[in-house]
Design an enzyme around this catalytic site. Structure first.
Site, PDB file in Angstrom:
ATOM      1  N   MET A  27       0.848  -1.201   0.000  1.00 31.43           N
ATOM      2  CA  MET A  27       0.000   0.000   0.000  1.00 31.43           C
ATOM      3  C   MET A  27       0.877   1.242   0.000  1.00 31.43           C
ATOM      4  O   MET A  27       0.420   2.338   0.365  1.00 31.43           O
ATOM      5  CB  MET A  27      -0.936  -0.015   1.206  1.00 31.43           C
ATOM      6  CG  MET A  27      -1.928  -1.169   1.132  1.00 31.43           C
ATOM      7  SD  MET A  27      -3.475  -0.849   1.971  1.00 31.43           S
ATOM      8  CE  MET A  27      -2.921  -0.608   3.626  1.00 31.43           C
ATOM      9  N   GLY A  28       2.151   1.083  -0.391  1.00 29.37           N
ATOM     10  CA  GLY A  28       3.039   2.240  -0.454  1.00 29.37           C
ATOM     11  C   GLY A  28       3.552   2.643   0.909  1.00 29.37           C
ATOM     12  O   GLY A  28       3.497   1.856   1.862  1.00 29.37           O
ATOM     13  N   HIS A  31       9.178   1.106   3.315  1.00 31.32           N
ATOM     14  CA  HIS A  31      10.303   1.223   4.252  1.00 31.32           C
ATOM     15  C   HIS A  31      11.189  -0.011   4.099  1.00 31.32           C
ATOM     16  O   HIS A  31      10.962  -0.838   3.187  1.00 31.32           O
ATOM     17  CB  HIS A  31       9.775   1.370   5.687  1.00 31.32           C
ATOM     18  CG  HIS A  31       8.733   0.348   6.039  1.00 31.32           C
ATOM     19  ND1 HIS A  31       9.011  -0.997   6.162  1.00 31.32           N
ATOM     20  CD2 HIS A  31       7.390   0.464   6.255  1.00 31.32           C
ATOM     21  CE1 HIS A  31       7.913  -1.655   6.470  1.00 31.32           C
ATOM     22  NE2 HIS A  31       6.899  -0.792   6.513  1.00 31.32           N
ATOM     23  N   HIS A  34       9.618  -3.384   3.471  1.00 28.14           N
ATOM     24  CA  HIS A  34       9.178  -3.629   2.091  1.00 28.14           C
ATOM     25  C   HIS A  34      10.380  -3.937   1.194  1.00 28.14           C
ATOM     26  O   HIS A  34      10.283  -4.764   0.290  1.00 28.14           O
ATOM     27  CB  HIS A  34       8.448  -2.406   1.529  1.00 28.14           C
ATOM     28  CG  HIS A  34       7.143  -2.115   2.183  1.00 28.14           C
ATOM     29  ND1 HIS A  34       6.968  -1.063   3.038  1.00 28.14           N
ATOM     30  CD2 HIS A  34       5.936  -2.745   2.097  1.00 28.14           C
ATOM     31  CE1 HIS A  34       5.710  -1.042   3.461  1.00 28.14           C
ATOM     32  NE2 HIS A  34       5.062  -2.050   2.911  1.00 28.14           N
ATOM     33  N   GLY A 153       4.705 -10.148   3.940  1.00 27.95           N
ATOM     34  CA  GLY A 153       5.544 -10.062   5.139  1.00 27.95           C
ATOM     35  C   GLY A 153       4.942 -10.808   6.319  1.00 27.95           C
ATOM     36  O   GLY A 153       3.719 -10.844   6.490  1.00 27.95           O
ATOM     37  N   SER A 193       4.421   1.114   8.051  1.00 28.02           N
ATOM     38  CA  SER A 193       4.159   2.440   7.476  1.00 28.02           C
ATOM     39  C   SER A 193       3.494   3.342   8.510  1.00 28.02           C
ATOM     40  O   SER A 193       3.563   4.557   8.426  1.00 28.02           O
ATOM     41  CB  SER A 193       3.254   2.308   6.249  1.00 28.02           C
ATOM     42  OG  SER A 193       3.804   1.378   5.358  1.00 28.02           O
ATOM     43  N   ARG A 194       2.841   2.725   9.490  1.00 23.28           N
ATOM     44  CA  ARG A 194       2.126   3.522  10.500  1.00 23.28           C
ATOM     45  C   ARG A 194       3.065   4.124  11.545  1.00 23.28           C
ATOM     46  O   ARG A 194       2.661   5.032  12.272  1.00 23.28           O
ATOM     47  CB  ARG A 194       1.091   2.656  11.212  1.00 23.28           C
ATOM     48  CG  ARG A 194      -0.039   2.228  10.290  1.00 23.28           C
ATOM     49  CD  ARG A 194      -1.005   1.316  11.013  1.00 23.28           C
ATOM     50  NE  ARG A 194      -1.972   0.758  10.096  1.00 23.28           N
ATOM     51  CZ  ARG A 194      -3.116   1.354   9.758  1.00 23.28           C
ATOM     52  NH1 ARG A 194      -3.418   2.516  10.280  1.00 23.28           N
ATOM     53  NH2 ARG A 194      -3.942   0.778   8.904  1.00 23.28           N
TER      54      ARG A 194
HETATM   55  O1  PAF Z   1      -0.183  -5.699   3.604  1.00 28.60           O
HETATM   56  C1  PAF Z   1      -0.606  -4.762   2.895  1.00 28.60           C
HETATM   57  O2  PAF Z   1       0.079  -3.761   2.669  1.00 28.60           O
HETATM   58  C2  PAF Z   1      -2.003  -4.861   2.285  1.00 28.60           C
HETATM   59  O3  PAF Z   1      -2.896  -5.447   3.157  1.00 28.60           O
HETATM   60  C3  PAF Z   1      -2.006  -5.570   0.915  1.00 28.60           C
HETATM   61  C4  PAF Z   1      -1.602  -7.012   1.018  1.00 28.60           C
HETATM   62  C5  PAF Z   1      -1.074  -4.823  -0.037  1.00 28.60           C
HETATM   63  C6  PAF Z   1      -3.420  -5.514   0.319  1.00 28.60           C
HETATM   64  O4  PAF Z   1      -3.858  -4.205   0.152  1.00 28.60           O
END
Ligand code: PAF
Length: 285
Positions: A27-28, A31, A34, A153, A193-194
């Protein structure tokens, strides 16, 4: 590396490769956690000789948010995300719009929810509808990218079990679901990300969250592990939503004398919801 912010462009590019790909759905707000997923995806694409390589999707999926304010404030920065993907070796980034992913409200039917989503009464009980939205978007992203493998992850352990239980198929073959261990900050906080939304005092307090795993590891029985972890989480000032030691893949409660499982928790700290998990084993006497 190619960056596609429209589906039309991406489809033409994807059609130029006959073989499969590895997809890393995100979801962008990317970090180092990812980056580890993407590096694993790149290695997998090479090992499996997948000509379309490793494709990272960046899409903030509205259907998995049950709180509109949470969706609104979710961090977005495609330029920085693309730079991280390039650095981690991705072949392509796809960042479609909501309209492209869901052209009509009934275009992407909700797949049936595996029992492992709602049965355990953990994440889905706190965020009703969340896993339904995750299953919907994962299905749709697989339809769009045509993967042989997908990387998720371990930080989102419950999500990983839900996606595995979906038994995704593409082109008549099962999609291999690979996982990557959680990447942590030096103080033990799981990368998320949070974390960037934590006010400074809450970020300092969050350093204590990982002590829940240390305290749980001293317990001889899982019931004590849950109590010890809840105590440690509470001492940081966080509001504890749940702490549970569960069977790692079904996520259901363990039998009374079980000596191994997965400890999972969710808390709210400084207005931010954080989740984490780790393996748990009873300390030997
Ligand atoms: O883990 C995430 O970032 C989201 O839940 C995913 C798997 C990209 C689905 O939107």
């Amino acid at each position: 590396m190619r960056l596609h912010s429209s589906l039309g462009d991406f489809r033409a590019y994807r059609a130029s490769f006959e073989g499969g790909c590895v997809v890393v759905p995100t979801m962008g707000a990317l970090h180092a956690g990812h980056a580890a997923l993407i590096r694993a995806g790149v290695a997998l694409a090479r090992e499996r000789h997948l000509s379309a390589g490793c494709i990272v999707t960046v899409f903030v999926n509205p259907t998995q948010f049950n709180d509109p304010a949470d969706l609104e404030k979710y961090p977005r920065n495609l330029e920085a995300d693309a730079a991280l993907c390039r650095q981690a070796g991705a072949d392509c980034v796809l960042a479609p719009s909501v309209h492209e992913v869901y052209p009509k409200p009934d275009f992407a039917p909700m797949p049936s929810l595996p029992a492992v989503a709602a049965g355990p009464g953990l994440e889905e009980a706190s965020r009703p509808g969340h896993f339904q939205g995750v299953c919907q978007v994962v299905n749709r992203l697989f339809e769009i990218t045509g993967p042989r493998c997908a990387v998720f992850g371990e930080k989102d352990w419950q999500q990983l079990q839900v996606v595995r239980a979906m038994s995704p198929v593409w082109g008549g073959r099962p999609v291999e679901v690979a996982s990557v261990p959680t990447v942590r900050e030096p103080d033990g906080l799981a990368m998320s990300s949070r974390n960037a939304q934590l006010p400074p005092s809450a970020r300092r307090a969050a350093a204590g969250l990982a002590s829940a795993f240390v305290e749980a590891a001293k317990a001889k029985v899982w019931q004590d592990a849950e109590r010890a972890a809840a105590g440690a989480l509470g001492r940081t000032g966080a509001h504890v939503e749940y702490v549970a030691v569960r069977e790692p893949s079904t996520l259901m409660p363990l039998p009374p004398g079980a000596t191994e499982g997965r400890i999972l928790w969710a808390v709210r700290l400084g207005g931010v919801r954080l989740i984490d998990n780790a393996p748990w084993r009873a300390v030997s006497a």
